[in-house]
Enzyme design. Sequence first.
Site, PDB file in Angstrom:
ATOM      1  N   TRP A  40       0.879  -1.106  -0.125  1.00  0.00           N
ATOM      2  CA  TRP A  40       0.025   0.042   0.136  1.00  0.00           C
ATOM      3  C   TRP A  40       0.805   1.196   0.093  1.00  0.00           C
ATOM      4  O   TRP A  40       0.597   2.269  -0.744  1.00  0.00           O
ATOM      5  CB  TRP A  40      -0.937  -0.132   1.390  1.00  0.00           C
ATOM      6  CG  TRP A  40      -1.933  -1.002   1.280  1.00  0.00           C
ATOM      7  CD1 TRP A  40      -2.207  -2.185   2.160  1.00  0.00           C
ATOM      8  CD2 TRP A  40      -2.839  -1.471   0.173  1.00  0.00           C
ATOM      9  NE1 TRP A  40      -3.008  -2.967   1.498  1.00  0.00           N
ATOM     10  CE2 TRP A  40      -3.650  -2.670   0.522  1.00  0.00           C
ATOM     11  CE3 TRP A  40      -3.048  -1.008  -1.051  1.00  0.00           C
ATOM     12  CZ2 TRP A  40      -4.511  -3.074  -0.249  1.00  0.00           C
ATOM     13  CZ3 TRP A  40      -3.889  -1.552  -1.852  1.00  0.00           C
ATOM     14  CH2 TRP A  40      -4.859  -2.678  -1.586  1.00  0.00           C
TER      15      TRP A  40
ATOM     16  N   ASP B 248      -1.616   6.693   6.306  1.00  0.00           N
ATOM     17  CA  ASP B 248      -2.913   5.790   5.757  1.00  0.00           C
ATOM     18  C   ASP B 248      -3.069   4.982   7.003  1.00  0.00           C
ATOM     19  O   ASP B 248      -2.157   4.230   7.397  1.00  0.00           O
ATOM     20  CB  ASP B 248      -2.228   4.941   4.683  1.00  0.00           C
ATOM     21  CG  ASP B 248      -3.383   3.807   4.183  1.00  0.00           C
ATOM     22  OD1 ASP B 248      -4.507   3.877   5.093  1.00  0.00           O
ATOM     23  OD2 ASP B 248      -3.037   3.204   3.170  1.00  0.00           O
TER      24      ASP B 248
ATOM     25  N   LYS C 129     -12.310  -2.008   6.757  1.00  0.00           N
ATOM     26  CA  LYS C 129     -11.376  -2.729   7.516  1.00  0.00           C
ATOM     27  C   LYS C 129     -11.937  -2.618   9.011  1.00  0.00           C
ATOM     28  O   LYS C 129     -12.080  -3.800   9.719  1.00  0.00           O
ATOM     29  CB  LYS C 129      -9.860  -2.258   7.571  1.00  0.00           C
ATOM     30  CG  LYS C 129      -9.295  -1.899   6.299  1.00  0.00           C
ATOM     31  CD  LYS C 129      -8.721  -3.408   5.382  1.00  0.00           C
ATOM     32  CE  LYS C 129      -8.821  -3.252   3.788  1.00  0.00           C
ATOM     33  NZ  LYS C 129      -7.618  -2.461   3.373  1.00  0.00           N
TER      34      LYS C 129
HETATM   35  C1  LIG Z   1      -7.019  -2.128   2.007  1.00  0.00           C
HETATM   36  C2  LIG Z   1      -6.033  -1.096   2.065  1.00  0.00           C
HETATM   37  C3  LIG Z   1      -5.804  -0.222   1.357  1.00  0.00           C
HETATM   38  C4  LIG Z   1      -6.850  -0.203  -0.115  1.00  0.00           C
HETATM   39  O1  LIG Z   1      -7.919   0.114   0.048  1.00  0.00           O
HETATM   40  P1  LIG Z   1      -9.025   0.515  -0.840  1.00  0.00           P
HETATM   41  O2  LIG Z   1     -10.167   1.163  -0.196  1.00  0.00           O
HETATM   42  O3  LIG Z   1      -9.601  -0.782  -1.583  1.00  0.00           O
HETATM   43  O4  LIG Z   1      -8.514   1.286  -1.817  1.00  0.00           O
HETATM   44  C5  LIG Z   1      -5.091   1.087   1.390  1.00  0.00           C
HETATM   45  N1  LIG Z   1      -4.206   0.938   2.205  1.00  0.00           N
HETATM   46  C6  LIG Z   1      -4.285   0.015   3.342  1.00  0.00           C
HETATM   47  C7  LIG Z   1      -3.444   0.282   4.495  1.00  0.00           C
HETATM   48  C8  LIG Z   1      -5.397  -1.030   3.277  1.00  0.00           C
HETATM   49  O5  LIG Z   1      -5.238  -2.033   4.403  1.00  0.00           O
END
Ligand SMILES: *Cc1c(COP(=O)(O)O)cnc(C)c1O
Length: 360
Positions: free
Chosen positions: A102, A172, A196
């Site tokens: 990511w 993030d 998540k």
């Molecule tokens: C799942 C995830 C993403 C991607 O998320 P999307 O909503 O599918 O774009 C980005 N960063 C992290 C840390 C994630 O766990």
Amino acid sequence: MARVYNFSAGPSMLPEEVLKKAAAEMLDYEGCGQSVMEMSHRSKTFDKIIKDAEQLFRELMNIPDNYKVLFLQGGASTQFAAIPMNFMNKNKKADFIITGQWAKKAYQEAAKYGAARAVASSADKTFSYIPKTTAADFDKDADYVYICMNNTIYGTKFPELPEVGDIPLIADISSMFLSEPVDVSKFAVIYGGAQKNIAPAGLTVVIIREDMLGNAMDITPTMLNYQVMADNDSLYNTPPCYTIYMCKLVLEWIKAQGGVEAVYATNIKKADILYNYLDSSSMFSSTVAKEDRSLMNVPFVTGNDELDAKFVKEATAAGFVNLKGHRSVGGMRASIYNAMPVEGVEKLVEFMKEFEKANS
Ligand SMILES: *Cc1c(COP(=O)(O)O)cnc(C)c1O
């Protein structure tokens, strides 16, 4: 009705109480004769839902007044482009710590819009640790430093924030949103996809310090311009109304648990149960450096691909689902987000012990 223990990395489990409340309110939300799915995003009823959700975020995360809370779409992946377009516009450069897929994707996307620099990486050991950095590693003129705080695929988490001096820090937190206390004031921007830990898919929550706004590149699409979204209280266009409503229910649930501190204490307990077993087992082991272990995503392996597959198959049959590891890591991964009860982790460990006995 038999519900399984769902260890999916995302979309993932939601608290059962939340699902029940949503079901009860499905046809008639608070006496208005319609579902939240059906109502106008400009209605008074929905306005209260989105304002309540924002207020709950502010309260639970202790968000300072000089930060905006935005409810956006397109997933965390869309922010990989929006972040450089909005913020990489002073000196046109940004520094990244590459701790997994990511962070790497965010870095590659930013490289389309300016000078993105990988300051450190843990790719050498399949991202099984968090690289150490000091303030001197970062470019003082960088428009921001970017990190992925909890690495969903590899099961690592920054044990502490990198020292970046006066450079704005952007993180993030998709896979650790509201799982533990975070000092928002340390960040210029902190954001994550909801699927998540805080809602179904379709919502991305972006928390931005106000002084970061107003510097977007001219090419920035209106929909990716944080200033536009902030000026319109996230209602520039139709937001993901139902997901915002579900998010509000999850935030109310967190509050009812005693807030983020209480949820954090439970998350530590769950992670301890699993890691303690992994560290004592002679069959299963953790793949992550001890000091960098995630509380939310726990990858583990037997060291034997066939045995891993057998375990996943038997676990699924026993009601422990979505334990297969990410395709880039192999083995298994148990995601134990806020909604996973302690009992779910205890039962998983019991099952692992039995499997170990039967197969060694
Ligand atoms: C799942 C995830 C993403 C991607 O998320 P999307 O909503 O599918 O774009 C980005 N960063 C992290 C840390 C994630 O766990």
